[in-house]
Design a protein around this motif. Structure first.
Motif, PDB file in Angstrom:
ATOM      1  N   UNK A  58     -55.188 146.752 100.025  1.00  0.00           N
ATOM      2  CA  UNK A  58     -54.737 145.604 100.949  1.00  0.00           C
ATOM      3  C   UNK A  58     -53.344 145.771 101.552  1.00  0.00           C
ATOM      4  N   UNK A  59     -52.255 146.245 100.861  1.00  0.00           N
ATOM      5  CA  UNK A  59     -51.070 146.449 101.357  1.00  0.00           C
ATOM      6  C   UNK A  59     -51.173 147.497 102.327  1.00  0.00           C
ATOM      7  N   UNK A  60     -51.915 148.617 102.358  1.00  0.00           N
ATOM      8  CA  UNK A  60     -51.892 149.827 103.184  1.00  0.00           C
ATOM      9  C   UNK A  60     -52.436 149.114 104.598  1.00  0.00           C
ATOM     10  N   UNK A  61     -53.642 148.092 104.186  1.00  0.00           N
ATOM     11  CA  UNK A  61     -54.414 147.655 105.649  1.00  0.00           C
ATOM     12  C   UNK A  61     -53.439 146.887 106.452  1.00  0.00           C
ATOM     13  N   UNK A  62     -52.588 146.068 105.772  1.00  0.00           N
ATOM     14  CA  UNK A  62     -51.801 145.227 106.147  1.00  0.00           C
ATOM     15  C   UNK A  62     -50.665 146.097 107.114  1.00  0.00           C
ATOM     16  N   UNK A  63     -50.123 147.156 106.591  1.00  0.00           N
ATOM     17  CA  UNK A  63     -49.028 148.111 107.005  1.00  0.00           C
ATOM     18  C   UNK A  63     -49.659 148.701 108.368  1.00  0.00           C
ATOM     19  N   UNK A  64     -50.956 149.048 108.204  1.00  0.00           N
ATOM     20  CA  UNK A  64     -51.517 149.828 109.344  1.00  0.00           C
ATOM     21  C   UNK A  64     -51.535 148.638 110.672  1.00  0.00           C
ATOM     22  N   UNK A  65     -52.132 147.811 110.327  1.00  0.00           N
ATOM     23  CA  UNK A  65     -52.396 146.620 111.367  1.00  0.00           C
ATOM     24  C   UNK A  65     -50.900 146.371 112.176  1.00  0.00           C
ATOM     25  N   UNK A  66     -49.917 146.492 111.243  1.00  0.00           N
ATOM     26  CA  UNK A  66     -48.466 146.213 111.906  1.00  0.00           C
ATOM     27  C   UNK A  66     -48.110 147.282 112.690  1.00  0.00           C
ATOM     28  N   UNK A  67     -48.357 148.420 112.339  1.00  0.00           N
ATOM     29  CA  UNK A  67     -47.886 149.754 112.828  1.00  0.00           C
ATOM     30  C   UNK A  67     -48.916 149.766 114.072  1.00  0.00           C
ATOM     31  N   UNK A  68     -50.053 149.366 114.257  1.00  0.00           N
ATOM     32  CA  UNK A  68     -51.115 149.503 115.413  1.00  0.00           C
ATOM     33  C   UNK A  68     -50.566 148.404 116.449  1.00  0.00           C
ATOM     34  N   UNK A  69     -50.075 147.148 115.882  1.00  0.00           N
ATOM     35  CA  UNK A  69     -49.732 146.124 116.777  1.00  0.00           C
ATOM     36  C   UNK A  69     -48.278 146.546 117.594  1.00  0.00           C
ATOM     37  N   UNK A  70     -47.482 147.157 116.669  1.00  0.00           N
ATOM     38  CA  UNK A  70     -46.044 147.408 117.541  1.00  0.00           C
ATOM     39  C   UNK A  70     -46.117 148.639 118.335  1.00  0.00           C
ATOM     40  N   UNK A  71     -47.094 149.555 118.207  1.00  0.00           N
ATOM     41  CA  UNK A  71     -47.456 150.623 118.936  1.00  0.00           C
ATOM     42  C   UNK A  71     -48.365 150.562 120.112  1.00  0.00           C
ATOM     43  N   UNK A  72     -49.126 149.383 120.073  1.00  0.00           N
ATOM     44  CA  UNK A  72     -50.017 149.054 121.178  1.00  0.00           C
ATOM     45  C   UNK A  72     -49.336 149.156 122.489  1.00  0.00           C
ATOM     46  N   UNK A  73     -50.316 149.871 123.430  1.00  0.00           N
ATOM     47  CA  UNK A  73     -49.850 150.049 124.942  1.00  0.00           C
ATOM     48  C   UNK A  73     -49.421 148.404 125.559  1.00  0.00           C
TER      49      UNK A  73
END
Length: 148
Positions: free
Chosen positions: A133-148
């Motif tokens: 669950x924590x890993x999923x939340x982390x990857x979602x934040x990472x993808x949002x921050x780096x989205x074009x």
């Protein structure tokens, strides 16, 4: 407990690597984590709050990074002392960033986590569920921050 994860991000490998080697950005993206002090170029003090079922565990400790810039690989060692008799946590993790295309990057993570105290008594299944669950939340934040 062993944790292995792999995910892709729609962002250039250099951007993903820069995010993952910035302890403040990583802590901000990881639920319950915080950096409180920089001890040297590769070592930080901080804390982690984790909810596992009905229990809330708080740890304070250190995290140290060993980076291989050329290979875009990182080794991380984190050690924490639990508050209020929660025991200790010790983690070693390696991660690697691989460019799949100009705006597509794969990240692989392998970690060994050792927990003592009351959280260890909850069992491996509960701990794996929380880590996913924590890993999923982390990857979602990472993808949002780096989205074009």
């Amino acid at each position: 407990m062993k944790i292995q994860e792999k995910f892709t991000v729609d962002a250039p490998a250099d951007s993903v690597w820069e995010f993952l080697i910035d302890p403040e950005r990583v802590a901000a993206a990881l639920p319950g984590a915080q950096i409180t002090e920089k001890l040297d170029d590769n070592t930080y003090k901080g804390g982690m709050a984790v909810n596992v079922g009905p229990l809330a565990a708080n740890y304070t400790g250190t995290v140290a990074f060993d980076l291989d810039e050329e290979q875009r690989a990182a080794s991380v060692r984190a050690r924490g002392q639990g508050k209020a008799g929660m025991g200790n946590a010790d983690m070693t993790m390696t991660s690697r960033v691989v460019e799949l295309g100009p705006a597509k990057t794969e990240v692989t993570v392998a970690a060994n986590l050792s927990v003592t105290g009351i959280l260890a008594q909850l069992g491996r299944g509960m701990m794996q569920h929380v880590s996913k669950r924590m890993f999923k939340q982390f990857t979602e934040v990472l993808a949002r921050e780096l989205a074009p």
